[in-house]
Scaffold this active site. Sequence first.
Site, PDB file in Angstrom:
ATOM      1  CG  LEU A   1      -2.020  -0.768   1.434  1.00  0.00           C
ATOM      2  CD1 LEU A   1      -2.681  -1.108   2.714  1.00  0.00           C
ATOM      3  CD2 LEU A   1      -3.055  -1.008   0.233  1.00  0.00           C
ATOM      4  CG  ASP A   2       0.284   4.416  -2.673  1.00  0.00           C
ATOM      5  OD1 ASP A   2       0.835   3.540  -3.208  1.00  0.00           O
ATOM      6  OD2 ASP A   2      -0.765   5.335  -3.330  1.00  0.00           O
ATOM      7  NE  ARG A   3       5.898   8.867   4.368  1.00  0.00           N
ATOM      8  CZ  ARG A   3       5.352   9.789   4.959  1.00  0.00           C
ATOM      9  NH1 ARG A   3       4.155  10.179   4.442  1.00  0.00           N
ATOM     10  NH2 ARG A   3       6.163  10.096   6.061  1.00  0.00           N
TER      11      ARG A   3
END
Length: 249
Positions: free
Chosen positions: A64-66
């Site tokens: 998942l994105d940061r």
Amino acid sequence: MDTPQPTPEEMQARVLHRDGLILVIDKPAGIAVHKGPKGGPNLEASFDALRYGLPRPPVLAHRLDRDTSGCLVLGRHRKATASLGLLFKHGKIDKTYWAVVEGGPDASEGEIDIALGRLDAERGWWQKPDPNGLPSKTTWRVLGRGQDERGARLTWLAMEPITGRTHQLRVHCAASGWPIVGDNIYGNGPRFGEPSLHLHAREIVIPLSKNKPPVRVVAPAPAHLHQRLRACGWNGEEILDEPAISSAI
């Protein structure tokens, strides 16, 4: 939003589902899933706290994105991780995200079909609409509508990525004219400070076994989404047709 390196206790408190093959954890926003070239806090560095008696820590089955929160799947051993990899690769795992977007669509549901390609060689993961890029599809439905404190229109969406391109939901929303609130790459979010990205991996459904029902896990809405979700009609409770957090721990 910057999240410090989680303690072992904090990691264990974020476990939503655990069985002999997988873990599903509730990823906090503001921390990378694995160590980047610049170092800094990352979830992977805290996975040793999630061994639960096994000789090795679990490993990421996807990413998942940061700045995205919510359901993150880990494989507890090599065979499980390989099986998860195939399920993700072939689109067998259903994912539902909650997003709060600026403005929003007029319809109550729909599909976005916009091919995506890399923005340029310098930007690494960043994407752009590209007719010569990879096919990318997202379905969405409106869960609520409202306004922010300044009177600007907001829409609360449930989004399901049919394909799994990098930044797919963020680019698809921005290209549709309703960027995700707080998106500082494709939308109007600030470089630092609030609002942070309003994108949450709400639910994941994993058909691990042919002989058992799929594993279905729901991650609670994080605090930084609450204000705008409430503005769009969320009452702070789980939607009735969704299960409680998995108790298979």
